[in-house]
Design an enzyme around this catalytic site. Structure first.
Site, PDB file in Angstrom:
ATOM      1  N   HIS A 215      10.422   5.201  -0.720  1.00 22.94           N
ATOM      2  CA  HIS A 215       9.391   5.394   0.295  1.00 22.94           C
ATOM      3  C   HIS A 215       8.637   4.122   0.612  1.00 22.94           C
ATOM      4  O   HIS A 215       7.570   4.159   1.235  1.00 22.94           O
ATOM      5  CB  HIS A 215       8.387   6.473  -0.159  1.00 22.94           C
ATOM      6  CG  HIS A 215       8.935   7.858  -0.024  1.00 22.94           C
ATOM      7  ND1 HIS A 215       8.302   8.949  -0.542  1.00 22.94           N
ATOM      8  CD2 HIS A 215      10.056   8.323   0.559  1.00 22.94           C
ATOM      9  CE1 HIS A 215       9.011  10.038  -0.271  1.00 22.94           C
ATOM     10  NE2 HIS A 215      10.082   9.684   0.388  1.00 22.94           N
TER      11      HIS A 215
ATOM     12  N   CYS B  33       6.857  -5.656   9.938  1.00 23.30           N
ATOM     13  CA  CYS B  33       6.531  -5.917  11.343  1.00 23.30           C
ATOM     14  C   CYS B  33       7.352  -4.981  12.226  1.00 23.30           C
ATOM     15  O   CYS B  33       8.591  -5.038  12.222  1.00 23.30           O
ATOM     16  CB  CYS B  33       6.843  -7.374  11.710  1.00 23.30           C
ATOM     17  SG  CYS B  33       6.542  -7.739  13.473  1.00 23.30           S
TER      18      CYS B  33
ATOM     19  N   CYS C 272       9.586  -7.169  14.775  1.00 29.00           N
ATOM     20  CA  CYS C 272      10.808  -7.927  14.429  1.00 29.00           C
ATOM     21  C   CYS C 272      11.473  -7.437  13.154  1.00 29.00           C
ATOM     22  O   CYS C 272      12.537  -7.922  12.774  1.00 29.00           O
ATOM     23  CB  CYS C 272      10.475  -9.422  14.290  1.00 29.00           C
ATOM     24  SG  CYS C 272       9.531  -9.841  12.816  1.00 29.00           S
TER      25      CYS C 272
ATOM     26  N   THR D  87       7.180  15.017  -9.953  1.00 25.74           N
ATOM     27  CA  THR D  87       7.323  15.230  -8.506  1.00 25.74           C
ATOM     28  C   THR D  87       7.363  16.725  -8.212  1.00 25.74           C
ATOM     29  O   THR D  87       7.938  17.497  -8.957  1.00 25.74           O
ATOM     30  CB  THR D  87       8.577  14.515  -7.941  1.00 25.74           C
ATOM     31  OG1 THR D  87       8.649  14.743  -6.526  1.00 25.74           O
ATOM     32  CG2 THR D  87       9.859  14.986  -8.602  1.00 25.74           C
TER      33      THR D  87
ATOM     34  N   GLN E 116       3.447  20.893 -14.723  1.00 23.59           N
ATOM     35  CA  GLN E 116       3.518  22.342 -14.469  1.00 23.59           C
ATOM     36  C   GLN E 116       4.798  22.640 -13.693  1.00 23.59           C
ATOM     37  O   GLN E 116       5.448  21.714 -13.210  1.00 23.59           O
ATOM     38  CB  GLN E 116       2.296  22.783 -13.660  1.00 23.59           C
ATOM     39  CG  GLN E 116       2.230  22.102 -12.301  1.00 23.59           C
ATOM     40  CD  GLN E 116       0.855  22.239 -11.644  1.00 23.59           C
ATOM     41  OE1 GLN E 116      -0.039  22.881 -12.166  1.00 23.59           O
ATOM     42  NE2 GLN E 116       0.714  21.618 -10.495  1.00 23.59           N
TER      43      GLN E 116
END
Ligand code: NAD
Ligand code: APR
Length: 235
Positions: free
Chosen positions: A107, A115, A118, A175, A202
């Site tokens: 990610h 940029c 470019c 996650t 959990q």
């Protein structure tokens, strides 16, 4: 054939370093609309708000420290040489600051700029803003955090898929299993006959898909997992 481990980490591994997760009680998405700060549409609508959001997260990151979970994975990389793949959904640099050298940030990374004009990607020298010019193309107004937003393609997916299918064990750490394509890795592993393990505080959205789930804080579960792998020499 040497045994290989593929590890996917999420915001939960950095929670004990003081970095907010996204979907836990009080998490980031309960305080900020992700549509406003984690989508290309949000950036086009109001780039200053998006820059302020990521500049604040970048500043708070410098005060955070790697926790025992990050340190254990760095040790695993050093001692399980060449047989570990570490993919993170996190945009913080705590894996690197713990000593991990081969980290795939699917990610993107908070500490880098991109940029939009470019495509130049580099370490962000400090706060980003609409007034800054790109060091590569000199154009103003195109710089954004080098972070993959909702609806955008993650980085290095071909490499990730190849290394996942080459593993003997898939481990998901901290996650929620809410966001694809990362949330789909466990199903791909299962379909390929790869053993799957979840380490989480959990149950998550995908717990039912794992061969084994262990519940507890990453700072406890991950060092114990690494100790066991290094003691037996296999995942
Ligand atoms: P998804 O459909 O798995 O989204 C999961 C949740 O995110 C949804 O239930 C919803 O709550 C929210 N969401 C997703 N897209 C949204 C949008 N455009 N506007 C508002 N809310 C949205 O995720 P996705 O949209 O399919 O995105 C997947 C792509 O985005 C992948 O490439 C993923 O890597 C990337 N991504 C990056 C980040 C990041 O902040 N770095 C976060 C999530 C997704
Ligand atoms: N130890 C282990 N797990 C933990 C801990 C901890 N100390 N604290 C929280 N968790 C777990 C929670 O139970 C939850 O399952 O971490 C998970 C955090 O889930 P999310 O907040 O959804 O974070 P993540 O899964 O990384 O989100 C995926 O969504 O919005 C995007 O860019 C964001 O990359 C992120 C993606």
């Amino acid at each position: 054939m040497t045994a290989a481990i593929f590890i996917l980490t999420g915001a939960g591994i950095s929670a004990e370093s003081g970095i907010d997760t996204f979907r836990d009680a009080g998490g980031l998405w309960s305080r900020v609309r992700l549509e406003d700060v984690a989508t290309p549409e949000g950036f086009a609508r109001d780039p200053d708000t998006v820059h302020a959001f990521y500049n604040a997260r970048r500043a708070s990151l410098s005060a955070a420290r790697p926790n025992p979970a990050h340190l254990a994975l760095a040790r695993l990389e050093a001692e399980f040489a060449g047989r570990l793949t570490l993919v993170t959904q996190n945009i913080d640099d705590l894996h690197e600051r713990a000593g991990s050298r081969d980290v795939i940030h699917m990610h993107g990374e908070l500490a880098r700029s991109l940029c939009a004009r470019c495509g130049d990607r580099r370490a962000a020298a400090g706060d980003l803003s609409t007034g800054l010019s790109c060091a590569a193309c000199s154009r103003v107004g195109g710089l954004r955090p080098d972070v993959v937003w909702f609806g955008e393609m993650p980085y290095r997916m071909d490499e990730i898929e190849a290394r996942l299918l080459d593993a003997d064990l898939f481990v998901a750490i901290g996650t929620s299993g809410a966001v694809y394509p990362a949330a789909g890795f466990v199903s791909e592993a299962r379909a390929a006959g790869i053993r799957t393990l979840e380490l989480n505080l959990q149950p998550s959205d995908g717990s039912w898909l794992f061969d084994e789930t262990r519940q507890g804080p990453a700072s406890t579960l991950v060092p114990a997992f690494v100790e066991a792998v290094l003691a037996t020499g296999r995942p």
